[in-house]
Motif scaffolding. Structure first.
Motif, mmCIF file in Angstrom:
data_model
loop_
_atom_site.group_PDB
_atom_site.id
_atom_site.type_symbol
_atom_site.label_atom_id
_atom_site.label_comp_id
_atom_site.label_asym_id
_atom_site.label_seq_id
_atom_site.Cartn_x
_atom_site.Cartn_y
_atom_site.Cartn_z
ATOM 1 N N GLY A 47 33.532 40.943 43.233
ATOM 2 C CA GLY A 47 34.822 40.237 43.211
ATOM 3 C C GLY A 47 35.173 39.974 41.903
ATOM 4 N N ILE A 48 36.320 40.229 41.310
ATOM 5 C CA ILE A 48 36.854 40.044 40.123
ATOM 6 C C ILE A 48 37.984 39.016 40.122
ATOM 7 C CG2 ILE A 48 37.897 40.999 37.741
ATOM 8 C CD1 ILE A 48 36.306 43.654 38.802
ATOM 9 N N CYS A 49 37.873 37.875 39.164
ATOM 10 C CA CYS A 49 38.781 36.916 39.307
ATOM 11 C C CYS A 49 39.495 36.839 37.717
ATOM 12 C CB CYS A 49 38.409 35.713 39.698
ATOM 13 S SG CYS A 49 37.802 35.366 41.277
ATOM 14 N N SER A 50 40.635 37.004 37.565
ATOM 15 C CA SER A 50 41.298 36.840 36.299
ATOM 16 C C SER A 50 41.414 35.404 35.946
ATOM 17 C CB SER A 50 42.776 37.172 36.434
ATOM 18 O OG SER A 50 43.622 36.291 37.122
ATOM 19 N N ALA A 65 36.162 32.667 42.710
ATOM 20 C CA ALA A 65 34.702 32.913 42.581
ATOM 21 C C ALA A 65 33.756 32.283 43.579
ATOM 22 C CB ALA A 65 34.133 32.495 41.324
ATOM 23 N N LEU A 66 33.998 30.987 44.270
ATOM 24 C CA LEU A 66 33.325 30.580 45.228
ATOM 25 C C LEU A 66 33.550 31.192 46.552
ATOM 26 C CD1 LEU A 66 31.369 28.566 46.054
ATOM 27 C CD2 LEU A 66 33.355 26.885 46.511
ATOM 28 N N ALA A 67 34.771 31.624 46.555
ATOM 29 C CA ALA A 67 35.086 32.466 48.089
ATOM 30 C C ALA A 67 34.351 33.901 47.967
ATOM 31 C CB ALA A 67 36.547 32.823 48.184
ATOM 32 N N LEU A 119 34.288 36.721 36.569
ATOM 33 C CA LEU A 119 35.526 36.225 35.841
ATOM 34 C C LEU A 119 35.892 37.132 34.748
ATOM 35 C CD1 LEU A 119 35.061 32.290 35.729
ATOM 36 C CD2 LEU A 119 35.844 33.776 37.505
ATOM 37 N N HIS A 120 37.154 37.733 34.612
ATOM 38 C CA HIS A 120 37.392 38.478 33.812
ATOM 39 C C HIS A 120 38.050 37.708 32.483
ATOM 40 C CE1 HIS A 120 39.069 41.700 31.481
ATOM 41 N NE2 HIS A 120 40.392 41.632 32.178
#
Length: 449
Positions: free
Chosen positions: A97-100, A25-27, A38-39
């Motif tokens: 941007g989606i992070c699992s 997420a920070l990237a 965040l997923h």
């Protein structure tokens, strides 16, 4: 050669590491007009949001797909679809941007397929880039999530080109670098007449400035238009071993060669970086950096008496552990305790006997008798209980202001570290002397007797 030890405890008592999703997420926050998502459950995002707000003391754009018991079992397509559509309508980001998270990774959501379905159902989001990166928080650590997100952005967004722009280079900074560090690197590159495309660039989005207008997305950072031009650069410079995979992905896709700098802290490592910039630009080193180098050498001479034989306990992500640890050993200190969060090819070469992949409880247990503790703000409890001074490094740094502006790279950053640690040691000695005076104080009337 250092021996790598894995902590065998049943649970982490006082966590040192932070998870992959918030690293990813920070990237994404280093891209202009970006919205990280965040997923997972709302709680996952809430904890990450609080951590970033306390560290940067800024408004942090971070959203969630708000998974619950039912949607976790049935699949997260509807949640991802609603999140993307709502974010696009309200914020109009250039990138989502989606992070699992561990929740959805355990379920096994096929998010790549979900994004294709969302594209088909909602053509209105066509002008918004959607990037998904797998960052399960039950493996790896913060820097792993950061590195994976950068690699995925390169894979999805960077365009290959047969054209090469003279004087343009790519910079891939590691997650252990602050906004001030990236700003310093950018200035060094520009002083050689080069132009840098930085991915990601949190020096533009999380440097603590007051914007003229409010926007719910990131303000500053690398524009998508610039990011797509990375394939036209002469060379890529990656800072930190964590960025090797991203640099290789960029070379495979575009043919742009890369150089890895494991650290930019310390005299020799900065010399190599300056030399590389001089070769790329085909220009002599500016007098400005010759002067700064001389100042660092003088600082090393001034501070050497405090570092000789100094016993230190380090707790940090692998790349930060490597950068700070090697620099202090070069100054004469000895790493008695080294605790880190995840595996890295750097760890066996650490200048110490052992490196433990563990937590802050391990650090506190092993740090007894050392002279200095270096870790993030969660180490203050151990420092207080042991009576050992704490020098704060890394993220989070929530009990001090200006964390984003702390400089630790280049000649100036290396000099700053020496002065700050030396002053901390001097202050500790003064406290010991005061305590000794109070302990041995004899009231005047007793002295007369």
């Amino acid at each position: 050669m250092a021996t790598i030890i894995h902590s065998k405890k049943a649970c982490s008592v006082s966590p040192l590491k932070m998870s992959q999703p918030i690293g990813g997420a920070l990237a994404f926050m280093g891209i202009n007009r970006s919205m990280p998502v965040l997923h997972g459950s709302q709680g996952c995002t809430a904890f990450g949001l609080v951590l970033f707000v306390r560290h940067f003391r800024e408004m942090i754009p971070l959203q969630t797909t708000a998974m619950n018991e039912v949607t976790t079992i049935m699949g997260g397509l509807e949640n991802i679809e609603q999140a993307i559509v709502n974010i696009y309508k309200r914020a109009k980001p250039a990138l989502i941007g989606i992070c699992s998270t561990g929740l959805t990774e355990t379920k096994g959501d096929d998010v790549e397929s979900y994004l294709k379905i969302v594209r088909q159902r909602h053509p209105e989001v066509e002008d918004c880039q959607l990037v998904y990166v797998s960052t399960p928080d039950f493996v790896g650590a913060f820097q792993d999530g950061w590195g994976k997100a950068v690699s995925k952005m390169i894979e999805v967004l960077v365009e290959a080109s047969s054209e090469t722009v003279k004087g343009q280079i790519n910079i891939l900074p590691g997650s252990h670098l602050s906004a001030a560090d990236i700003e310093e690197i950018k200035e060094m590159v520009e002083d050689f007449g080069l132009r840098a495309i930085i991915l990601p660039d949190i020096s533009g989005s999380l440097d603590g400035h007051v914007p003229e207008d409010f926007t719910p997305t990131t303000i500053g950072g690398t524009p998508l238009e610039k990011l797509k031009e990375m394939g036209k650069s002469e060379v890529t410079i990656a800072i930190g071993e964590q960025m090797r995979a991203a640099a290789m992905a960029l070379e495979i896709k575009t043919g742009v060669p890369f150089f890895i700098f494991e650290r930019l802290t310390g005299l020799a490592s900065v010399d190599l970086f300056i030399e590389r910039l001089s070769i790329i630009a085909q220009k002599p080193v500016p007098n400005k950096y010759r002067r700064q180098r001389s100042q660092l050498v003088d600082a090393m001479l001034d501070c050497q008496f405090y570092f000789g034989g100094l016993s230190i306990a380090l707790g940090a992500e692998p790349d930060l552990l490597w950068a700070i640890g090697n620099f202090l050993v070069e100054m004469g200190a000895k790493i008695t305790v080294a605790i880190t969060t995840t595996e890295s090819v750097l760890l066996p070469n650490m200048p110490c006997d052992t490196v433990t992949i563990g937590d802050l409880e391990d650090l506190e247990t092993m740090a007894k008798g050392t002279d200095l503790i270096l870790t993030h703000s969660h180490g203050r409890g151990a420092s207080r209980r042991l009576g050992i001074p704490l020098y704060r490094i890394g993220l989070p740094m929530f009990d001090r202001v200006g964390a984003a502006h702390r400089l630790s790279v280049g000649y100036r950053g290396s000099r700053n570290i020496l002065f700050e640690i030396t002053n901390l040691l001097i202050e500790q000695e003064e406290k010991k002397e005061e305590e000794k005076e109070r302990t041995h104080f004899i009231p005047p009337f007793l002295d007369e007797l």
